[in-house]
Design an enzyme around this catalytic site. Structure first.
Site, PDB file in Angstrom:
ATOM      1  N   LYS A   1       1.325   8.109  -7.467  1.00  0.00           N
ATOM      2  CA  LYS A   1       0.759   8.154  -6.132  1.00  0.00           C
ATOM      3  C   LYS A   1       1.010   6.437  -5.417  1.00  0.00           C
ATOM      4  CE  LYS A   1      -3.644   6.642  -6.182  1.00  0.00           C
ATOM      5  NZ  LYS A   1      -3.926   5.409  -5.453  1.00  0.00           N
ATOM      6  N   ASN A   2       0.870   5.478  -6.363  1.00  0.00           N
ATOM      7  CA  ASN A   2       0.914   4.183  -5.567  1.00  0.00           C
ATOM      8  C   ASN A   2       2.559   3.939  -5.077  1.00  0.00           C
ATOM      9  OD1 ASN A   2      -1.629   4.105  -5.843  1.00  0.00           O
ATOM     10  ND2 ASN A   2      -1.671   2.418  -7.697  1.00  0.00           N
TER      11      ASN A   2
ATOM     12  N   CYS B   1     -15.924  -0.065   0.383  1.00  0.00           N
ATOM     13  CA  CYS B   1     -15.001   0.634  -0.902  1.00  0.00           C
ATOM     14  C   CYS B   1     -15.983   0.426  -2.063  1.00  0.00           C
ATOM     15  CB  CYS B   1     -14.038   0.183  -1.006  1.00  0.00           C
ATOM     16  SG  CYS B   1     -12.985   0.946  -2.209  1.00  0.00           S
TER      17      CYS B   1
ATOM     18  N   ASP C   1      -6.186  -0.879 -13.143  1.00  0.00           N
ATOM     19  CA  ASP C   1      -6.171   0.724 -12.937  1.00  0.00           C
ATOM     20  C   ASP C   1      -6.373   1.538 -14.266  1.00  0.00           C
ATOM     21  OD1 ASP C   1      -6.210   0.456 -10.106  1.00  0.00           O
ATOM     22  OD2 ASP C   1      -3.999   1.421  -9.944  1.00  0.00           O
TER      23      ASP C   1
ATOM     24  N   ARG D   1      -7.860  12.660  -6.127  1.00  0.00           N
ATOM     25  CA  ARG D   1      -7.021  11.789  -5.314  1.00  0.00           C
ATOM     26  C   ARG D   1      -6.063  11.162  -6.311  1.00  0.00           C
ATOM     27  NH1 ARG D   1     -10.123   6.766  -3.559  1.00  0.00           N
ATOM     28  NH2 ARG D   1      -8.075   6.370  -3.122  1.00  0.00           N
TER      29      ARG D   1
HETATM   30  C1  UD1 Z   1      -3.151  -1.478  -5.043  1.00  0.00           C
HETATM   31  C2  UD1 Z   1      -3.183  -0.172  -5.777  1.00  0.00           C
HETATM   32  C3  UD1 Z   1      -4.508   0.100  -6.570  1.00  0.00           C
HETATM   33  C4  UD1 Z   1      -4.610  -1.139  -7.754  1.00  0.00           C
HETATM   34  C5  UD1 Z   1      -4.385  -2.383  -7.066  1.00  0.00           C
HETATM   35  C6  UD1 Z   1      -4.561  -3.601  -7.970  1.00  0.00           C
HETATM   36  C7  UD1 Z   1      -2.016   1.154  -4.099  1.00  0.00           C
HETATM   37  C8  UD1 Z   1      -1.873   2.361  -3.177  1.00  0.00           C
HETATM   38  N1  UD1 Z   1      -3.201   1.051  -4.637  1.00  0.00           N
HETATM   39  O1  UD1 Z   1      -4.176  -1.761  -4.231  1.00  0.00           O
HETATM   40  O2  UD1 Z   1      -4.404   1.321  -7.110  1.00  0.00           O
HETATM   41  O3  UD1 Z   1      -5.880  -1.004  -8.276  1.00  0.00           O
HETATM   42  O4  UD1 Z   1      -3.187  -2.629  -6.092  1.00  0.00           O
HETATM   43  O5  UD1 Z   1      -3.365  -3.541  -9.094  1.00  0.00           O
HETATM   44  O6  UD1 Z   1      -1.042   0.717  -4.355  1.00  0.00           O
HETATM   45  N2  UD1 Z   1      -6.982  -8.715  -1.194  1.00  0.00           N
HETATM   46  C9  UD1 Z   1      -7.506  -9.785  -0.407  1.00  0.00           C
HETATM   47  N3  UD1 Z   1      -7.201  -9.433   0.954  1.00  0.00           N
HETATM   48  C10 UD1 Z   1      -6.352  -8.458   1.413  1.00  0.00           C
HETATM   49  C11 UD1 Z   1      -5.815  -7.642   0.133  1.00  0.00           C
HETATM   50  C12 UD1 Z   1      -6.245  -7.812  -1.244  1.00  0.00           C
HETATM   51  O7  UD1 Z   1      -8.423 -10.586  -0.677  1.00  0.00           O
HETATM   52  O8  UD1 Z   1      -5.960  -8.481   2.341  1.00  0.00           O
HETATM   53  C13 UD1 Z   1      -7.599  -9.017  -2.695  1.00  0.00           C
HETATM   54  C14 UD1 Z   1      -8.399  -7.525  -3.292  1.00  0.00           C
HETATM   55  O9  UD1 Z   1      -9.810  -7.811  -2.811  1.00  0.00           O
HETATM   56  C15 UD1 Z   1      -8.189  -7.972  -4.692  1.00  0.00           C
HETATM   57  C16 UD1 Z   1      -6.775  -8.394  -4.781  1.00  0.00           C
HETATM   58  O10 UD1 Z   1      -6.529  -8.627  -3.501  1.00  0.00           O
HETATM   59  O11 UD1 Z   1      -9.180  -8.691  -5.272  1.00  0.00           O
HETATM   60  C17 UD1 Z   1      -5.741  -7.366  -5.107  1.00  0.00           C
HETATM   61  O12 UD1 Z   1      -5.699  -6.262  -4.362  1.00  0.00           O
HETATM   62  P1  UD1 Z   1      -4.437  -5.460  -3.745  1.00  0.00           P
HETATM   63  O13 UD1 Z   1      -3.297  -5.765  -4.807  1.00  0.00           O
HETATM   64  O14 UD1 Z   1      -4.220  -5.874  -2.417  1.00  0.00           O
HETATM   65  O15 UD1 Z   1      -4.975  -4.048  -4.090  1.00  0.00           O
HETATM   66  P2  UD1 Z   1      -4.264  -2.834  -3.148  1.00  0.00           P
HETATM   67  O16 UD1 Z   1      -2.847  -3.201  -2.635  1.00  0.00           O
HETATM   68  O17 UD1 Z   1      -5.209  -2.369  -2.074  1.00  0.00           O
END
Ligand code: UD1
Length: 419
Positions: free
Chosen positions: A22-23, A117, A307, A399
């Site tokens: 998925k990711n 979320c 995850d 999902r």
């Molecule tokens: C992706 C994965 C998700 C997984 C996560 C962490 C996808 C579609 N989803 O989610 O399954 O659980 O990586 O491995 O690939 N953060 C900020 N600001 C931002 C973005 C992130 O502060 O703009 C923080 C988040 O709150 C979190 C951390 O960064 O604490 C990591 O999040 P992130 O790696 O961005 O997760 P996703 O990419 O949303």
């Protein structure tokens, strides 16, 4: 609303195939927006999140064609609008992945803010700041991220803090069509980032360092379509392996890439499972006794994946001994704890750590899925519990897990979807 009914107690035995990740599928589909000819994507999993991404692209006027082999052809030549609407974005945060490609190719984008979320605040500030660093003007208007750039995006030095998976992916995509060189420091090293980069390279992009924490992208004038097959889903594979470590049995998973699952496999071995693996398969053998409790802390790849955290809370709840599971990636990602407690689990939350006292048996109960991985942990708990477990709100599972009840049935589980 559909539910899953599980009668626990059966060991798992047999062979299944891993589905596409998925990711990896989500960013690769978003990358189709960068190409001026159709992109063909194979090994796409049948998942609600993938359907949502295809709907999102469709809502912009992108043509999506599905072949018999579940290969999707995405053609952006007739794109009509550059808006990612709230109705779709709110169901899937990963919709933010269209921001970089739209800006890079069409110089503007409007993407609804994802909003709240279940697993913490999950902001998108890093995505926005990175686009600004590349020359975009960004404002928030009525709940939408409105972004535009005069001419092309410009290469920039982007430093992620904290490391962000989709943030890294958005920048890689945007930078591929930007003017000049972009360097990403503290880049996410997740295998799905490598998969996206490989797809973009086939489309004509110039990307170096994917899979390390420094990625360099030299922008090119145009990207074209390609044919690309999505990598196997390591979280799906990890979830089934954990299930077997809990129920006992012998299961082989084909079309998997276990090299990307080392941190999970090591923990499963620590809890008593015997694991054999090849390049594209993995087999787990677990005797009928309970697993040994194992403590862990989540972190960005190659650390233990967040995850897989919920599934290991489930495993530890029936393990021999006590353990702690510490979550460092997301705040508030312990919604499954209360549900496992309803099945008799003995788990106390102390800040971002679950302190777990393993018990002999969970008892089946009606429980509620609260997010994707939390629901997976409840399925695992149901598989080993004494009696019936009904899991409500399983749209969360759909999902991210393709035909979960069919795959588990093949392995001998007593599980069915009821409405
Ligand atoms: C992706 C994965 C998700 C997984 C996560 C962490 C996808 C579609 N989803 O989610 O399954 O659980 O990586 O491995 O690939 N953060 C900020 N600001 C931002 C973005 C992130 O502060 O703009 C923080 C988040 O709150 C979190 C951390 O960064 O604490 C990591 O999040 P992130 O790696 O961005 O997760 P996703 O990419 O949303």
């Amino acid at each position: 609303m559909d539910k899953l009914l599980i009668r626990g107690g059966a060991p798992l035995n047999g062979e299944i195939y891993a589905s596409g990740a998925k990711n990896s599928a989500l960013p690769i589909l978003a990358a189709s927006l960068l190409a001026d000819s159709p992109l063909k994507v194979g090994n796409l999993p049948h998942l609600n999140d993938v359907t949502t991404m295809l709907e999102l692209l469709g809502s912009m006027g992108v043509e999506v064609m599905l072949s018999d082999e579940m290969e999707v052809q995405v053609d952006t030549s007739n794109i009509q609008n550059l808006n990612a609407r709230y109705e779709l974005v709110k169901t899937m945060r990963a919709s933010i992945l269209v921001l970089g490609p739209l800006l890079a190719r069409f110089q503007q984008a409007s993407v609804a803010l994802p909003g709240g979320c279940a697993i913490g605040s999950r902001p998108v500030n890093l995505h926005i700041e990175a686009m600004q660093a590349m020359g975009a003007e960004v404002s928030i208007v009525e709940g939408n991220i409105k972004a535009k750039v005069d001419g092309r995006l410009k290469g920039a030095k982007i430093i992620f803090e904290p490391v962000s998976v989709t943030g890294t992916e958005n920048v890689i995509m945007a930078a591929s069509l930007a003017e000049g060189v972009t360097t990403i420091e503290n880049a996410a090293r997740e295998p799905e980032v490598i998969d996206l980069a490989n797809c973009l390279i086939q489309m004509g992009a110039n990307i170096k360092g994917a899979g390390t924490d420094i990625i360099t992208i030299e922008g090119v004038d145009r990207l074209e379509g390609a044919t690309f097959s999505v990598m196997p889903d390591r979280v799906e594979v990890g979830t089934y392996l954990t299930a077997v470590a809990m129920t006992g049995g012998l299961v082989k998973i084909k079309s998997a890439k276990p090299k990307y699952l080392s941190s999970v496999i090591l923990k499963l071995e620590d809890c008593g499972a015997i694991i054999n693996q090849g390049e594209d398969w993995v087999e787990i053998k677990m005797d009928a006794s309970r697993p040994q409790a194992i403590s862990l802390t989540t972190g960005p790849y190659p650390s233990f994946p967040t995850d897989m955290q919920a599934q290991f809370v489930s495993l530890n709840s029936i393990a021999k001994g006590n353990s702690t599971v510490t979550e460092t990636v997301f705040e508030n990602r312990f919604m499954h704890v209360q549900e496992i407690a309803r099945m008799g689990g003995n788990i106390a939350l102390k800040g971002n750590t679950a302190v777990i006292e393993g018990i002999n048996k969970l008892k089946g109960a009606p429980v509620m899925a609260t997010d994707l991985r939390a629901s997976a942990s409840l399925v695992l708990a149901g598989l080993v519990a004494e009696g019936d477990t009904t899991i409500d709100r399983i749209y969360h599972i759909d999902r991210g897990y393709e035909r979960i009840e069919e795959k588990l049935k093949i392995l001998g589980a007593d599980i069915e979807r009821i409405s």
